[in-house]
Write a protein that holds these residues in place. Sequence first.
Motif: not given
Length: 76
Positions: A40-55
């Motif tokens: 769960d933490m791995r997936r949350r971190c990956a989603a956070h990284e995607q958001w950061m790259r998009a913004h």
Amino acid sequence: MARMITLRVSDSAYEAVKRYADEDQQSMNSWIETLLDVEDMRRRCAAHEQWMRAHPDATAFSEAWADRNLDELAER
């Protein structure tokens, strides 16, 4: 309220989980919960990284804010 789910796994997967749990001196349930928490933490971190790259503008702003906070703490 906690929910209960039933996982059906092959005999070889069951034996592997049992072996890993025994090596860690944990119950199988506890070992699986830990594994799921890590996933769960791995997936949350990956989603956070995607958001950061998009913004990138928001990311740059937050990094600058954090740097200012660290500089302020260093002065104390």
